[in-house]
Design an enzyme around this catalytic site. Structure first.
Site, mmCIF file in Angstrom:
data_model
loop_
_atom_site.group_PDB
_atom_site.id
_atom_site.type_symbol
_atom_site.label_atom_id
_atom_site.label_comp_id
_atom_site.label_asym_id
_atom_site.label_seq_id
_atom_site.Cartn_x
_atom_site.Cartn_y
_atom_site.Cartn_z
ATOM 1 N N LEU A 45 -4.089 -9.698 1.048
ATOM 2 C CA LEU A 45 -4.697 -10.622 2.011
ATOM 3 C C LEU A 45 -6.073 -10.101 2.403
ATOM 4 O O LEU A 45 -6.251 -8.898 2.627
ATOM 5 C CB LEU A 45 -3.822 -10.753 3.265
ATOM 6 C CG LEU A 45 -2.424 -11.343 3.050
ATOM 7 C CD1 LEU A 45 -1.599 -11.182 4.322
ATOM 8 C CD2 LEU A 45 -2.503 -12.808 2.656
ATOM 9 N N CYS A 58 0.824 -1.187 0.000
ATOM 10 C CA CYS A 58 0.000 0.000 0.000
ATOM 11 C C CYS A 58 0.866 1.247 0.000
ATOM 12 O O CYS A 58 2.084 1.185 -0.097
ATOM 13 C CB CYS A 58 -0.925 0.007 1.224
ATOM 14 S SG CYS A 58 -1.876 -1.514 1.445
ATOM 15 N N ILE A 109 13.706 -10.556 -18.127
ATOM 16 C CA ILE A 109 13.909 -9.411 -19.007
ATOM 17 C C ILE A 109 15.150 -9.653 -19.857
ATOM 18 O O ILE A 109 16.143 -10.205 -19.376
ATOM 19 C CB ILE A 109 14.062 -8.102 -18.188
ATOM 20 C CG1 ILE A 109 13.697 -6.881 -19.041
ATOM 21 C CG2 ILE A 109 15.420 -7.970 -17.573
ATOM 22 C CD1 ILE A 109 12.218 -6.678 -19.175
ATOM 23 N N GLY A 120 2.872 -2.706 3.685
ATOM 24 C CA GLY A 120 3.788 -3.828 3.738
ATOM 25 C C GLY A 120 3.097 -5.149 3.975
ATOM 26 O O GLY A 120 1.886 -5.290 3.756
ATOM 27 N N ASP A 153 -3.204 -9.192 7.981
ATOM 28 C CA ASP A 153 -2.053 -8.993 8.858
ATOM 29 C C ASP A 153 -2.116 -7.628 9.531
ATOM 30 O O ASP A 153 -1.540 -7.422 10.607
ATOM 31 C CB ASP A 153 -0.745 -9.169 8.091
ATOM 32 C CG ASP A 153 -0.636 -8.278 6.866
ATOM 33 O OD1 ASP A 153 -1.650 -7.690 6.443
ATOM 34 O OD2 ASP A 153 0.472 -8.181 6.299
#
Length: 636
Positions: free
Chosen positions: A54, A2, A289, A77, A101
């Protein structure tokens, strides 16, 4: 994953506060496109953007309130051990209403206060407001995976995941920190805790801060020690490492959204994918990549690992996309940032986001187990330095000056080596691994810029970290230095900004704090074994990976920088190097910059890295310091 932001309220109205909250949230929308919300009382504003990983329901929306209503939290996080922590809390009588969490973290803080940080295994930046005590608590994870900026100027106080979320605040001053400007050119990034702006700074990794009634206190809650070297045999340590890696991977595979991995074909990412494949019931999604320039393309190694572990593999080749996207991509860095691998990192994150929302990566293996070629060079220099009589060292400095006057890359390398031999170990490490020629810096800088710096030496960042290490072993002190400076300032910034630019969460098992503590106990000779890098990590993977993967020459995430400047980025560089309002004119002699640029186009690539840094700084200035971009006059 976030984004968060907030500020202690000043005299603005509620309607003005809501407008500011909206602007701050929009600035970091890419960090959390799934949901956004804010909360405020008469003292504080909290803003949050959510990337749902989550408990995808609205129950996980933040700001989150404690059941008693006293605490309000915004959190960025993942707490990887939250299920174990939740089970312990339930056994103690706690009840939960979500599967997040975030709720576990908030409940743990409610019960334990700052001591809760010691129980967390994860990556995080968080802010908790105590309504009763009117106290703000800010914290950042041990290694600094998640960013947290703080702005303080008199009574004004604000914080955010990225600086761009603070720019809408009317009290934010875009006054440059001149030491940070110099640091950027020598390190390619602005080291913690500085930021490019004078009144802003980064909360240090492994630190928490409390703000109450205008007073700030800041404390460190975790220290990394290299002072307890293991005496266990190499095969036993390799087995322990393999088991620890598997567990670090396992807890990072918990997700309610699609999950995959970055795969370069190197030891680190291959070890992570090998562990994922062993623990997954379905094929692991992998992304790699490549480059059109075959001298920099290693994608065939990634294909080899993908085939071995039957992954669902995807590739992207960086071609002319650099020209079309350089300015757009570089804007995601609120501070100047010149590690050129940010370009392929962006593209591999963009590719991965089409397939997954979470990607595991191999970051941390080089810093933990001595994987960079620079460590071999530094060890050679240190061995020579120790053998060189003190009386001869002044002669090395004289010879260095003579080499500096000669053309060619050989002369430049000789100059660097000879200068390094005349210095202390930490000063030598700084010189060998800095990205701007000191002699060129003195020539380019305007006299008034040098006077304003008042003799500041960017080597002080390296020196302070090196001297803080609790070890007598030179390699251990060097690794500690990189873990405290290069890792959070370069590697983790690059990965965070480029993955978040694509709303993708990156997880790094090799940076599990247990892994970092374990590596710190491994004897230096089992990391750099002669000239063989990451010796113990390779031993731990011999049962899973072939020798041509384990022992091939490491290229790293290299890019064809000289070709980019001369071809794909030439038109952009032509404009920025010539512009008097590019920011460069405030610090450097543009006539000399132009001369360097012309020499580069003529085939003299000695100063490719310096020109790249100048280009990146000019682009940053255009994004963040031009009057039309900032809405206010530039203040130096």
């Amino acid at each position: 994953m976030c984004g968060l932001a907030g500020y202690l309220r000043f005299a603005e109205s509620d309607s003005a506060a809501q407008q500011l909250a909206q602007q701050m949230g929009e600035a970091i929308w890419h960090r959390g496109p799934d949901a956004g919300s804010s909360w405020h009382d008469e003292k504080i504003m909290l803003v949050h953007r959510r990337l749902s990983i989550l408990d995808l329901s609205e129950a996980g929306t933040q700001p989150m309130h404690s059941p008693c209503g006293r605490y309000v939290m915004v959190f960025n996080g993942e707490i990887y051990n939250f299920l174990d922590l939740k089970a312990e809390l339930i056994a103690g009588g706690e009840q939960f209403s979500t599967h997040t969490d975030s709720e576990v973290l908030l409940r743990l803080y409610l019960l334990q206060g700052p001591a809760a940080l010691n129980a967390l295994n994860g990556m995080f930046a968080l802010a908790i407001w105590d309504k009763t005590e009117q106290k703000l608590f800010l914290a950042r994870d041990r290694l600094g995976k998640k960013p947290l900026y703080i702005y303080q100027d008199g009574d004004y106080f604000a914080f955010a995941s990225e600086l761009k979320a603070l720019l809408p605040l009317p009290f934010f001053k875009r006054e440059l920190c001149l030491e940070a400007v110099q640091d950027f050119f020598f390190y390619q990034y602005v080291p913690d805790p500085k930021s490019i702006f004078k009144q802003a700074r980064k909360l240090k990794p492994a630190h928490y801060l409390e703000y109450q009634h205008g007073k700030v206190s800041e404390r460190c809650y975790w220290q990394l020690s290299f002072n307890h070297s293991s005496t266990a045999p190499a095969d036993e340590l390799a087995a322990q490492l393999r088991t620890l890696l598997d567990d670090a991977v396992k807890i990072r595979m918990i997700s309610d959204v699609p999950l995959g991995a970055f795969l370069s074909g190197g030891v680190d990412s291959s070890a992570v994918v090998a562990s994922m494949a062993r623990q997954s019931a379905t094929p692991v999604t992998t992304c790699a990549i490549g480059f059109a320039d075959k001298d920099y393309d290693e994608v065939h190694y990634a294909r080899q690992i993908a085939a071995q572990f039957a992954t669902d593999h995807h590739e992207f080749t960086v071609k002319a996309s650099v020209t079309a996207n350089f300015l757009r991509i570089s804007r995601y860095f609120d501070e100047p940032f010149a590690d050129p691998s940010f370009v392929p990192t962006y593209f591999v994150a963009e590719l991965a986001r089409k397939k997954v929302t979470v990607a595991l990566a191999g970051d941390g293996g080089d810093e933990n187990f001595a994987g960079y070629s620079k460590y071999v060079i530094d060890q050679t220099e240190q061995a020579l330095r120790e053998r060189l009589p003190a009386a001869v060292k002044p002669l090395a400095a004289v010879l260095a000056k003579l080499a500096a006057a000669l053309p060619g890359t050989v002369a430049r390398k000789a100059n660097t080596l000879l200068r390094s031999l005349a210095l202390t170990p930490e000063q030598g490490f700084f010189l060998t691994n800095s990205f701007f020629c000191p002699r060129l810096w003195q020539q380019l800088c305007l006299p008034e810029f040098q006077q304003a710096l008042a003799g500041y030496d960017s080597a002080a960042v390296t020196t302070a970290a090196y001297q803080a290490a609790d070890s007598d072993n030179h390699l251990s002190k060097v690794l500690y230095t990189d873990i405290k400076t290069y890792l959070p300032g370069d590697i983790l910034v690059k990965v965070d900004r480029m993955t978040m630019a694509n709303s993708l969460e990156a997880r790094a098992p090799l940076l599990d704090y247990r892994m970092v503590e374990f590596a710190a106990r491994v004897p230096a000779a089992l990391k750099l074994h002669g000239k063989e890098k990451k010796h113990l990590l390779k031993l731990s993977q011999q049962q899973r990976l072939s020798n041509d993967i384990l022992y091939r020459k490491k290229m790293g995430f290299s890019v064809p920088l000289a070709n980019w400047l001369n071809k794909e980025l030439k038109s952009i560089a032509d404009g920025l190097f010539a512009a008097k309002d590019s920011g460069l004119a405030n610090f450097f002699k543009l006539s000399l910059v132009s001369q360097l640029w012309q020499q580069h186009q003529a085939g003299d690539f000695r100063y490719t890295q310096e020109l790249w840094s100048l280009l990146v700084f000019a682009a940053w200035w255009q994004h963040y310091m031009q009057p039309e971009a900032s809405g206010q006059a530039v203040c130096l």
